[in-house]
Design an enzyme around this catalytic site. Structure first.
Site, PDB file in Angstrom:
ATOM      1  N   HIS A 130       0.784  -1.079  -0.099  1.00 42.00           N
ATOM      2  CA  HIS A 130      -0.097   0.155  -0.115  1.00 42.00           C
ATOM      3  C   HIS A 130       0.744   1.161  -0.108  1.00 42.00           C
ATOM      4  O   HIS A 130       0.568   2.450  -0.689  1.00 42.00           O
ATOM      5  CB  HIS A 130      -0.878  -0.027   1.273  1.00 42.00           C
ATOM      6  CG  HIS A 130      -1.892  -1.005   1.306  1.00 42.00           C
ATOM      7  ND1 HIS A 130      -3.098  -1.504   0.328  1.00 42.00           N
ATOM      8  CD2 HIS A 130      -1.873  -2.159   2.279  1.00 42.00           C
ATOM      9  CE1 HIS A 130      -3.413  -2.571   0.768  1.00 42.00           C
ATOM     10  NE2 HIS A 130      -2.960  -3.009   1.757  1.00 42.00           N
ATOM     11  N   HIS A 159      20.235  17.881  12.227  1.00 40.87           N
ATOM     12  CA  HIS A 159      19.822  18.036  13.706  1.00 40.87           C
ATOM     13  C   HIS A 159      20.713  17.518  14.826  1.00 40.87           C
ATOM     14  O   HIS A 159      21.002  18.161  15.795  1.00 40.87           O
ATOM     15  CB  HIS A 159      18.282  17.455  13.828  1.00 40.87           C
ATOM     16  CG  HIS A 159      17.816  17.101  15.294  1.00 40.87           C
ATOM     17  ND1 HIS A 159      17.992  16.566  16.197  1.00 40.87           N
ATOM     18  CD2 HIS A 159      17.223  18.585  15.839  1.00 40.87           C
ATOM     19  CE1 HIS A 159      17.459  16.763  17.341  1.00 40.87           C
ATOM     20  NE2 HIS A 159      16.987  17.884  17.332  1.00 40.87           N
ATOM     21  N   ASN A 197      15.623  16.459   9.070  1.00 41.08           N
ATOM     22  CA  ASN A 197      17.030  15.880   8.713  1.00 41.08           C
ATOM     23  C   ASN A 197      17.718  15.733  10.043  1.00 41.08           C
ATOM     24  O   ASN A 197      18.229  16.541  10.667  1.00 41.08           O
ATOM     25  CB  ASN A 197      17.520  17.198   8.064  1.00 41.08           C
ATOM     26  CG  ASN A 197      18.751  16.733   7.206  1.00 41.08           C
ATOM     27  OD1 ASN A 197      19.659  16.006   7.697  1.00 41.08           O
ATOM     28  ND2 ASN A 197      19.444  17.638   6.552  1.00 41.08           N
ATOM     29  N   HIS A 237      21.608  28.570   6.044  1.00 45.53           N
ATOM     30  CA  HIS A 237      20.533  28.388   4.656  1.00 45.53           C
ATOM     31  C   HIS A 237      20.416  29.643   3.960  1.00 45.53           C
ATOM     32  O   HIS A 237      20.673  29.477   2.556  1.00 45.53           O
ATOM     33  CB  HIS A 237      19.099  27.736   5.150  1.00 45.53           C
ATOM     34  CG  HIS A 237      18.936  26.545   5.801  1.00 45.53           C
ATOM     35  ND1 HIS A 237      19.428  26.128   6.955  1.00 45.53           N
ATOM     36  CD2 HIS A 237      18.486  25.666   5.224  1.00 45.53           C
ATOM     37  CE1 HIS A 237      18.951  24.779   6.826  1.00 45.53           C
ATOM     38  NE2 HIS A 237      18.735  24.536   5.863  1.00 45.53           N
ATOM     39  N   ARG A 295      12.974  18.385  14.118  1.00 46.21           N
ATOM     40  CA  ARG A 295      13.728  17.256  14.872  1.00 46.21           C
ATOM     41  C   ARG A 295      13.810  16.062  13.720  1.00 46.21           C
ATOM     42  O   ARG A 295      14.906  15.420  13.987  1.00 46.21           O
ATOM     43  CB  ARG A 295      13.081  16.668  16.086  1.00 46.21           C
ATOM     44  CG  ARG A 295      13.570  17.986  17.274  1.00 46.21           C
ATOM     45  CD  ARG A 295      13.278  17.283  18.813  1.00 46.21           C
ATOM     46  NE  ARG A 295      11.977  16.650  18.997  1.00 46.21           N
ATOM     47  CZ  ARG A 295      11.051  17.309  19.127  1.00 46.21           C
ATOM     48  NH1 ARG A 295      11.045  18.541  19.628  1.00 46.21           N
ATOM     49  NH2 ARG A 295       9.629  16.555  19.181  1.00 46.21           N
ATOM     50  N   TYR A 298      23.353  23.596  20.621  1.00 45.89           N
ATOM     51  CA  TYR A 298      22.546  23.621  21.731  1.00 45.89           C
ATOM     52  C   TYR A 298      23.020  23.159  23.170  1.00 45.89           C
ATOM     53  O   TYR A 298      23.187  23.854  24.077  1.00 45.89           O
ATOM     54  CB  TYR A 298      21.100  22.748  21.300  1.00 45.89           C
ATOM     55  CG  TYR A 298      20.115  22.719  22.509  1.00 45.89           C
ATOM     56  CD1 TYR A 298      19.210  23.958  22.621  1.00 45.89           C
ATOM     57  CD2 TYR A 298      20.035  21.801  23.316  1.00 45.89           C
ATOM     58  CE1 TYR A 298      18.395  23.859  23.489  1.00 45.89           C
ATOM     59  CE2 TYR A 298      19.021  21.805  24.299  1.00 45.89           C
ATOM     60  CZ  TYR A 298      18.174  22.780  24.477  1.00 45.89           C
ATOM     61  OH  TYR A 298      17.189  22.952  25.126  1.00 45.89           O
ATOM     62  N   SER A 343      21.167  28.269  12.029  1.00 48.21           N
ATOM     63  CA  SER A 343      20.469  27.324  10.706  1.00 48.21           C
ATOM     64  C   SER A 343      19.987  28.445   9.802  1.00 48.21           C
ATOM     65  O   SER A 343      20.384  28.194   8.549  1.00 48.21           O
ATOM     66  CB  SER A 343      19.255  26.367  11.358  1.00 48.21           C
ATOM     67  OG  SER A 343      18.791  25.577  10.159  1.00 48.21           O
ATOM     68  N   ASN A 399       8.542  18.973  16.126  1.00 45.04           N
ATOM     69  CA  ASN A 399       8.771  17.622  15.969  1.00 45.04           C
ATOM     70  C   ASN A 399       9.388  17.520  14.456  1.00 45.04           C
ATOM     71  O   ASN A 399      10.263  16.780  14.107  1.00 45.04           O
ATOM     72  CB  ASN A 399       7.578  16.735  16.314  1.00 45.04           C
ATOM     73  CG  ASN A 399       7.843  15.369  15.877  1.00 45.04           C
ATOM     74  OD1 ASN A 399       8.539  14.460  16.572  1.00 45.04           O
ATOM     75  ND2 ASN A 399       7.231  14.829  14.669  1.00 45.04           N
TER      76      ASN A 399
END
Length: 579
Positions: free
Chosen positions: A161, A449, A445, A484, A442, A457, A480, A439
């Protein structure tokens, strides 16, 4: 007879099945008559035996040997209802087990809490620096655990499926090809198969290869050489702090000039086309992140070894660093889980899929983007044009998003992982099921991350304290967004910070509004709606600016002209020529 047919109709029994039941009744009746002829038992004993046999077979048999058809059909109906109930129960149990399996598959890599690591810092540091370094901090060894696991799409594509969705995208590609050939044949009277857009986008490829070789060799030799020299002489040096600061300064200088400035200068000086620029800039960012990870992971080991007066120096072998530069991860480890063999058929399939995605993107731009944006920059820049442009860009923008995800995060990384026997294939998680943007960030990628989490962090919290979690998250978003936007500005050849604004405004806002406590299908719909709209905005504005830069070039632009989007004023300059 009519009673039997009415019961069979209520039980949904076909006439053929009813006939078989009647034949079974006749056989049972004949068997009972033969038994009465050959047995010497009394009728009462025979009836008791028949009743016992009926109890064993769950059938009612009369004294003359006939089956109770109504009871048999009723029992068949009960069995059918029981089977339906059992089927629903099994499906529900399978669904629960499948959800549990997927959750375990995507959540095996988690942060592990442990006691604070012993302080590893030179004895020459002051008391203030010692107190800062004594703050508890999770090492990246504990923050990222590498396991043997397959990519999620490889697991899901084994379900027919799910694989049908993949087939639908292939069918859409075939339709794109047919429509493009048909339009070219109608307009030109011949089939046009020159792929001029691909040829232009990947132009000057020999220069790209030579630039990449320079970047890779320098990223392999310089960081390892600096670390090796520093580690060998650190224990015996009288000026440990000064030597360490000098080594760090040289490494940062190499990161900024060797891997930062020189590739960018080559790109801009030689006027490389967009796709060629993307190759160099993305490799530039990747090698900078890998070199930082290598140094960041190995310096604490040397400091700890020096403090403990260990007899051996924890300097990794050069082959391990070389393997890391090719491995599809940005977190350095001395060893990774490995597969026993290479499936070359799997590798060939993934590279063919990457090539297919490349042609897919070509047809998306040829059929959906270029006809729309070719003349849009000549129109007045007003609200109507903007709204139509955004909504017309949603479909090609979403297709480009899916193609970029599938080609790079699934096919490209899995191909290199297979060639290197790299066993941890969790390059992404089930981001499509996200009910919050937190979410989604996280799980989209996981490779990037993990690097941001370990080295931006956690290091931010280690320096400033665990109370500053919100500023740490803001700093991660800023890093980030800047990277980018830098990549897009260099690759497109103009500064138009649309992605930066989306990251720093809507990205942060959605990260706190659509947080992890948001559950339910409606939040997944909101996430997808926002994602689709954002892709439309990006494709629309960057495409407008690309054609505006082409139609309205400036001969001697000032610094302010370089920062002002050309699409805002291009129609004013193009109007006289148009008339």
């Amino acid at each position: 007879m009519q009673t039997e047919e009415r019961i069979a109709h209520r039980a949904n029994i076909s006439p053929t099945a009813l006939q078989r039941i009647r034949e079974g009744m006749a056989n049972e009746e004949g068997l009972a008559l033969r038994n009465r002829r050959v047995t010497s038992k009394s009728p009462a004993a025979l009836e008791g035996e028949s009743s016992a046999r009926g109890a064993e077979g769950d059938l009612h048999v009369t004294s003359n040997g006939k089956l109770d058809v109504e009871h048999m059909i009723t029992k068949k109906l009960q069995l059918k209802l029981k089977a339906e109930h059992l089927k629903a129960s099994l499906l529900k149990q399978f669904d629960c087990q499948m959800n549990e399996f997927v959750d375990n598959l995507i959540d095996e890599s988690a942060s592990l809490d442990s006691p604070a690591a012993p302080p590893v810092f030179p004895s020459s540091l002051g008391e203030k620096e010692r107190n800062k370094l004594r703050q508890p901090r999770l090492s990246s060894e504990q923050g990222k655990l590498f396991l043997t696991r397959r990519s999620l799409l490889d697991e899901l594509f084994e379900v027919n499926h799910i694989r049908t969705i993949y087939h639908m995208f292939i069918a859409l590609l075939i339709l794109f090809i047919i429509s493009t050939l048909a339009v070219d044949f109608i307009d030109e009277g011949r089939l046009v198969l020159d792929f001029d857009l691909l040829v232009y986008a990947f132009g000057k490829f020999p220069l790209v290869v030579s630039t990449w070789l320079f970047m890779f060799v320098s990223a392999f030799v310089v960081p390892y050489g600096l670390f090796h020299q520093w580690a060998r002489h650190y224990r015996t040096s009288r000026y440990k702090t000064l030597r360490s600061l000098l080594a760090i300064a040289l490494f940062m200088l190499f990161q900024v000039l060797g891997l930062g400035f020189l590739p960018t200068y080559v790109v801009l000086r030689n006027g490389l086309p967009p796709a060629s620029r993307f190759i160099i800039i993305l490799e530039q960012v990747r090698l900078v992140m890998k070199a930082h990870s290598f140094i960041r992971e190995n310096i604490p080991k040397v400091l700890s070894s020096s403090r403990e007066q260990s007899s051996s120096l924890p300097i990794p072998q050069m082959s391990r660093y070389l393997y890391f530069l090719f491995a599809p991860t940005l977190i350095y480890r001395d060893s990774y889980p490995r597969n026993p063999s290479i499936r070359w058929g799997y590798v060939a399939t993934k590279f063919l899929q990457v090539l297919g995605c490349l042609f897919y993107a070509y047809y998306v731009f040829v059929r959906l983007c270029i006809p729309q944006f070719r003349n849009i920059s000549l129109q007045p820049f007003d609200l109507r044009v903007m709204v139509l442009c955004v909504f017309n860009s949603i479909l090609p923008g979403v297709l480009v998003l899916f193609l970029a995800f599938f080609a790079f995060l699934h096919c490209w990384l899995n191909a290199f992982a297979e060639m290197l026997c790299f066993a941890d294939r969790m390059f992404y998680k089930d981001w499509w099921n996200s009910t919050s943007f937190a979410n989604y960030y996280r799980t989209w990628n996981v490779v990037v991350h993990d690097w941001l989490y370990c080295y931006v962090y956690l290091d931010f919290l280690w320096i400033f304290g665990k109370r500053f979690r919100a500023p740490a998250m803001l700093f991660v978003f800023t890093v980030s967004a800047v990277v980018h936007e830098y990549a897009l500005a260099i690759c497109f050849g103009f500064f138009y910070p649309v992605l930066f604004c989306l990251f720093m405004c809507f990205g942060i806002l959605f990260n706190f509004i659509l947080h992890d406590r948001r559950k339910g299908p409606i939040w997944n719909v909101i996430m997808w709606t926002s994602l689709f709209l954002g892709q439309g905005v990006l494709l629309c504005l960057y495409s407008q600016e690309w054609y505006a830069q082409h139609y309205c070039p400036l001969t001697s632009p000032s610094y302010l002209d370089l920062l002002t989007p050309r699409s805002w004023t291009c129609h004013q300059q193009a109007s006289p020529g148009k008339d």
